[in-house]
Design an enzyme around this catalytic site. Structure first.
Site, PDB file in Angstrom:
ATOM      1  CB  CYS A 105      15.343 -32.333  -5.046  1.00 17.73           C
ATOM      2  SG  CYS A 105      14.634 -33.989  -4.767  1.00 17.73           S
ATOM      3  CG  HIS A 164      18.632 -33.907  -7.906  1.00 18.85           C
ATOM      4  ND1 HIS A 164      19.238 -33.274  -6.843  1.00 18.85           N
ATOM      5  CD2 HIS A 164      17.656 -34.685  -7.376  1.00 18.85           C
ATOM      6  CE1 HIS A 164      18.678 -33.661  -5.713  1.00 18.85           C
ATOM      7  NE2 HIS A 164      17.700 -34.506  -6.018  1.00 18.85           N
ATOM      8  CD  GLU A 188      21.749 -31.244  -8.210  1.00 18.38           C
ATOM      9  OE1 GLU A 188      21.598 -32.270  -7.527  1.00 18.38           O
ATOM     10  OE2 GLU A 188      20.784 -30.597  -8.688  1.00 18.38           O
TER      11      GLU A 188
END
Length: 240
Positions: free
Chosen positions: A106, A209, A211
């Site tokens: 990001c 994102h 994660e």
């Protein structure tokens, strides 16, 4: 021995505090690497920090100061942290010079582009006609749009042919590509969603994102695993 991956740390919501979602730490742990959190310090210390790392992960966060890529601030520019920008740009440039495995997420994907001499769209909705809403509301794991992966890209090698359904929490994007970067993924409106440097050990940036999905049945863990594998292969593990 497990490789050590440094994860950049952003400013917190409260003055005088730093913060980061634990998702980054858990995703790196699951890859078999040791996460080491890096608060912004003097850019002059960036090389000393990298001496202790086997890989670098640039995390998400607030906007990059447009003065650092030669533009005046747009009316819709969000909050910036010049100290964080300068530290992360120094880390990124030195990591690229060393060919240290680098994974950027990001804001980190945008920092990578600026470090390589590129520029950013400061506000997608007001600057790109017909753009999707990229700063989507909802849970961190809500998949809000598709990403098409380009043939021949390392990203496609890691994640398969796609298209992918991804989450999206950004209002800025890459405009002009930095030197050495190539596009490896786009959203349907043409926004650059992933970049890489070919011919390197591992340099990859994604605008979404990954994660956030570390504890989900369907995740992007393969990205963190590929980064950790590149860290193992690149150099002997340092001793902290």
């Amino acid at each position: 021995m497990r490789p050590v991956v440094g994860i950049t740390l952003g400013d917190g919501d409260r003055p005088g505090y730093h913060s980061m979602r634990e998702d980054y730490v858990r995703s790196v742990e699951r890859s078999g690497a040791v996460p080491l959190v890096l608060p912004p310090i003097s850019p002059q210390d960036a090389e000393a920090v990298l001496d202790r790392l086997d890989g670098l992960l640039l995390s998400g966060g607030i906007d990059v100061d447009p003065a650092l890529y030669g533009q005046p601030p747009h009316a819709k520019l969000g909050r910036v942290d010049r100290a964080r920008d300068e530290f992360e740009l120094a880390l990124t440039r030195h990591a690229l010079a060393r060919d240290l495995p680098l994974f950027a997420i990001c804001r980190g994907h945008q920092v990578l582009n600026v470090a390589a001499g590129g520029t950013l769209v400061q506000d997608i909705q007001s600057q790109l006609q017909g753009a999707l809403k990229h700063d989507a509301a909802g849970r961190r794991t809500r998949r809000s749009h598709a990403v098409e992966l380009l043939p021949g890209s390392r990203l496609r090698e890691i994640l398969g042919p796609g298209p992918l359904a991804v989450n999206s929490f950004h209002h800025q994007a890459i405009e002009r590509l930095g030197e050495g970067l190539s596009v490896s993924g786009r959203s349907p409106d043409g926004v650059i969603e992933a970049v890489e440097m070919r011919g390197r050990g591992f340099v990859l940036g994604v605008q979404w994102h990954p994660e956030s999905f570390w504890s989900e049945p369907s995740s992007f863990q393969a990205l963190f695993d590929a980064h950790a594998q590149a860290c193992r292969a690149a150099s002997p593990v340092r001793v902290l």
